[in-house]
Design a protein around this motif. Structure first.
Motif, PDB file in Angstrom:
ATOM      1  N   GLU A   1       0.835  -1.204   0.000  1.00 39.53           N
ATOM      2  CA  GLU A   1       0.000   0.000   0.000  1.00 39.53           C
ATOM      3  C   GLU A   1       0.870   1.255   0.000  1.00 39.53           C
ATOM      4  N   LYS A   2       1.914   1.276   0.803  1.00 43.30           N
ATOM      5  CA  LYS A   2       2.806   2.441   0.886  1.00 43.30           C
ATOM      6  C   LYS A   2       3.446   2.745  -0.469  1.00 43.30           C
ATOM      7  N   TRP A   3       3.886   1.705  -1.174  1.00 40.54           N
ATOM      8  CA  TRP A   3       4.617   1.884  -2.426  1.00 40.54           C
ATOM      9  C   TRP A   3       3.722   1.681  -3.644  1.00 40.54           C
ATOM     10  N   ASP A   4       2.428   1.796  -3.473  1.00 36.85           N
ATOM     11  CA  ASP A   4       1.501   1.474  -4.550  1.00 36.85           C
ATOM     12  C   ASP A   4       1.703   2.357  -5.779  1.00 36.85           C
ATOM     13  N   ASP A   5       1.882   3.644  -5.578  1.00 33.21           N
ATOM     14  CA  ASP A   5       2.045   4.541  -6.725  1.00 33.21           C
ATOM     15  C   ASP A   5       3.287   4.171  -7.538  1.00 33.21           C
ATOM     16  N   VAL A   6       4.388   3.884  -6.847  1.00 33.42           N
ATOM     17  CA  VAL A   6       5.618   3.500  -7.544  1.00 33.42           C
ATOM     18  C   VAL A   6       5.415   2.184  -8.285  1.00 33.42           C
ATOM     19  N   ASN A   7       4.831   1.220  -7.613  1.00 37.80           N
ATOM     20  CA  ASN A   7       4.614  -0.085  -8.234  1.00 37.80           C
ATOM     21  C   ASN A   7       3.654  -0.011  -9.409  1.00 37.80           C
ATOM     22  N   MET A   8       2.626   0.813  -9.312  1.00 40.16           N
ATOM     23  CA  MET A   8       1.674   0.908 -10.412  1.00 40.16           C
ATOM     24  C   MET A   8       2.303   1.563 -11.635  1.00 40.16           C
ATOM     25  N   ARG A   9       3.191   2.542 -11.423  1.00 41.03           N
ATOM     26  CA  ARG A   9       3.929   3.107 -12.560  1.00 41.03           C
ATOM     27  C   ARG A   9       4.876   2.065 -13.148  1.00 41.03           C
ATOM     28  N   PHE A  10       5.508   1.310 -12.259  1.00 37.91           N
ATOM     29  CA  PHE A  10       6.447   0.264 -12.672  1.00 37.91           C
ATOM     30  C   PHE A  10       5.748  -0.802 -13.512  1.00 37.91           C
ATOM     31  N   LEU A  11       4.604  -1.270 -13.038  1.00 36.93           N
ATOM     32  CA  LEU A  11       3.895  -2.353 -13.704  1.00 36.93           C
ATOM     33  C   LEU A  11       2.889  -1.865 -14.734  1.00 36.93           C
ATOM     34  N   GLY A  12       2.754  -0.544 -14.852  1.00 39.83           N
ATOM     35  CA  GLY A  12       1.784   0.018 -15.779  1.00 39.83           C
ATOM     36  C   GLY A  12       1.932  -0.450 -17.222  1.00 39.83           C
ATOM     37  N   PRO A  13       3.150  -0.423 -17.801  1.00 35.26           N
ATOM     38  CA  PRO A  13       3.283  -0.893 -19.185  1.00 35.26           C
ATOM     39  C   PRO A  13       2.899  -2.360 -19.363  1.00 35.26           C
ATOM     40  N   VAL A  14       3.149  -3.176 -18.334  1.00 40.57           N
ATOM     41  CA  VAL A  14       2.785  -4.590 -18.408  1.00 40.57           C
ATOM     42  C   VAL A  14       1.262  -4.742 -18.374  1.00 40.57           C
ATOM     43  N   GLY A  15       0.631  -4.050 -17.428  1.00 44.47           N
ATOM     44  CA  GLY A  15      -0.825  -4.081 -17.377  1.00 44.47           C
ATOM     45  C   GLY A  15      -1.453  -3.513 -18.642  1.00 44.47           C
ATOM     46  N   GLY A  16      -0.838  -2.467 -19.180  1.00 46.83           N
ATOM     47  CA  GLY A  16      -1.341  -1.878 -20.413  1.00 46.83           C
ATOM     48  C   GLY A  16      -1.321  -2.856 -21.572  1.00 46.83           C
ATOM     49  N   GLU A  17      -0.256  -3.661 -21.664  1.00 48.68           N
ATOM     50  CA  GLU A  17      -0.172  -4.656 -22.722  1.00 48.68           C
ATOM     51  C   GLU A  17      -1.201  -5.773 -22.518  1.00 48.68           C
TER      52      GLU A  17
ATOM     53  N   GLU B   1      18.724   4.666  -1.897  1.00 49.54           N
ATOM     54  CA  GLU B   1      18.129   4.429  -0.577  1.00 49.54           C
ATOM     55  C   GLU B   1      16.641   4.116  -0.699  1.00 49.54           C
ATOM     56  N   ASN B   2      15.966   4.820  -1.596  1.00 45.23           N
ATOM     57  CA  ASN B   2      14.558   4.484  -1.841  1.00 45.23           C
ATOM     58  C   ASN B   2      14.420   3.065  -2.354  1.00 45.23           C
TER      59      ASN B   2
ATOM     60  N   ALA C   1      25.530   1.069  -2.786  1.00 44.65           N
ATOM     61  CA  ALA C   1      26.697   1.425  -3.597  1.00 44.65           C
ATOM     62  C   ALA C   1      26.588   0.843  -5.004  1.00 44.65           C
ATOM     63  N   LEU C   2      26.105  -0.398  -5.105  1.00 46.35           N
ATOM     64  CA  LEU C   2      25.965  -1.044  -6.407  1.00 46.35           C
ATOM     65  C   LEU C   2      24.956  -0.301  -7.281  1.00 46.35           C
ATOM     66  N   VAL C   3      23.831   0.037  -6.710  1.00 51.37           N
ATOM     67  CA  VAL C   3      22.803   0.732  -7.483  1.00 51.37           C
ATOM     68  C   VAL C   3      23.278   2.128  -7.878  1.00 51.37           C
ATOM     69  N   GLU C   4      23.933   2.826  -6.949  1.00 49.49           N
ATOM     70  CA  GLU C   4      24.445   4.158  -7.262  1.00 49.49           C
ATOM     71  C   GLU C   4      25.520   4.121  -8.337  1.00 49.49           C
ATOM     72  N   SER C   5      26.309   3.043  -8.370  1.00 47.47           N
ATOM     73  CA  SER C   5      27.355   2.941  -9.392  1.00 47.47           C
ATOM     74  C   SER C   5      26.755   2.812 -10.790  1.00 47.47           C
ATOM     75  N   LYS C   6      25.602   2.207 -10.905  1.00 46.36           N
ATOM     76  CA  LYS C   6      24.944   2.038 -12.201  1.00 46.36           C
ATOM     77  C   LYS C   6      24.033   3.213 -12.536  1.00 46.36           C
ATOM     78  N   TYR C   7      23.490   3.853 -11.518  1.00 43.19           N
ATOM     79  CA  TYR C   7      22.558   4.958 -11.730  1.00 43.19           C
ATOM     80  C   TYR C   7      22.964   6.134 -10.833  1.00 43.19           C
ATOM     81  N   PRO C   8      24.058   6.818 -11.172  1.00 41.85           N
ATOM     82  CA  PRO C   8      24.587   7.857 -10.280  1.00 41.85           C
ATOM     83  C   PRO C   8      23.708   9.100 -10.165  1.00 41.85           C
ATOM     84  N   ALA C   9      22.904   9.396 -11.175  1.00 40.29           N
ATOM     85  CA  ALA C   9      22.105  10.622 -11.136  1.00 40.29           C
ATOM     86  C   ALA C   9      20.679  10.368 -10.672  1.00 40.29           C
ATOM     87  N   HIS C  10      20.061   9.339 -11.209  1.00 36.79           N
ATOM     88  CA  HIS C  10      18.661   9.049 -10.901  1.00 36.79           C
ATOM     89  C   HIS C  10      18.430   7.557 -11.086  1.00 36.79           C
ATOM     90  N   VAL C  11      17.819   6.918 -10.108  1.00 37.54           N
ATOM     91  CA  VAL C  11      17.636   5.464 -10.154  1.00 37.54           C
ATOM     92  C   VAL C  11      16.301   5.133 -10.835  1.00 37.54           C
TER      93      VAL C  11
END
Length: 280
Positions: free
Chosen positions: A24-40, A219-220, A253-263
């Motif tokens: 429930e807390k992360w619903d907006d993020v998850n719905m954007r994430f899964l939106g293209p899949v649901g759309g298809e 961190e998010n 650190a691993l995620v920041e190394s791949k996405y230093p500006a925006h994850v």
């Protein structure tokens, strides 16, 4: 369903209930994430005004709630009552939405009830994928459509492997039993299509869909994954405080190394479509 499969189902129900606040807390993020899949899924089903649609393993309500405005009725179903409570709140009393707690392997609906069935990211967790497919085919009307999604291979889904890879490095958990429920259980090209064929579905097709998990910061990413991911939390529960913190630092650190500006992490899914044949 045999006793072992029932135990898997009951464990999963308890897990989804436990993690429903995180979803429930992360619903907006998850719905954007899964939106293209649901759309298809919706595009392939092409739901119409007279259709009655069943959405299986809906979690917090999608893609069922997205389908609802364009059809006569949507039945939103999930194993977890607590996840359905989140979906119920999101439905805002919409008259053509019904919410039903249901096991995908034993659907509580008569034969030939629905014009279409959707299932976004549920198949990999069903105790028996074959039984679930047979049940979905059973409740479809002749000529009815089904579209489901599962995750593609680990190499195309760093959003999962980033944290799980570090956990495995530090904790070396035992490998899951072959065919056990899990994120990549259905990743093999053609696996669900073959299950559809064996369930008697026709016109079976498979499509790849790309999306992104946009969480902004590393961190998010850590916080979200440790609040919605039952296998992640279960693995981390075996770590002492020092190991837990080491894993945390290394993942960030691993995620920041791949996405230093925006994850915003690329992800890949399969959408599989089929139809129930019309008797000749």
């Amino acid at each position: 369903m045999d006793t072992a499969l029932e135990q898997i189902r009951d464990t999963q129900r308890a897990s989804w209930d436990k993690f429903s606040p995180g979803w429930e807390k992360w619903d907006d993020v998850n719905m954007r994430f899964l939106g293209p899949v649901g759309g298809e899924i919706i595009r392939r089903l092409a739901p119409g005004p007279s259709d009655v649609v069943l959405d299986i393993a809906s979690g917090t309500g999608e893609p069922g709630l997205l389908i609802a405005p364009s059809v006569q009725k949507v039945v939103i179903s999930d194993l977890s009552e607590d996840m359905l409570a989140v979906a119920r709140a999101k439905a805002h009393g919409r008259a053509n939405v019904e919410l039903v707690a249901a096991d995908a392997c034993a659907l509580p609906f008569p034969d030939a009830t629905f014009d279409a069935v959707s299932c976004r990211m549920g198949f990999m967790f069903f105790p028996s994928m074959e039984q679930a497919a047979r049940e979905m085919a059973r409740v479809l009307k002749p000529g009815g459509r089904i579209a489901v999604s599962v995750w593609n291979i680990p190499e195309r889904n760093f959003w999962v492997t980033a944290i799980m890879g570090v956990i495995h490095k530090h904790l070396s958990p035992p490998p899951p039993a072959p065919g056990a429920p899990g994120m990549f259980r259905c990743a093999a090209d053609g696996l669900i299509a073959d299950i559809f064929d064996k369930a008697g579905l026709i016109e079976v097709e498979q499509y790849e869909v790309s999306t992104q998990l946009d969480v902004g910061t590393a961190e998010n990413y850590w916080t979200m994954m440790t609040e919605v991911g039952a296998p992640i939390v279960a693995a981390l529960s075996k770590a002492d405080d020092a190991t837990h913190e080491a894993i945390h630092r290394e993942v960030v650190a691993l995620v920041e190394s791949k996405y230093p500006a925006h994850v915003a992490i690329d992800a890949s899914a399969w959408v599989i479509y089929g139809e129930r044949p019309i008797p000749s």
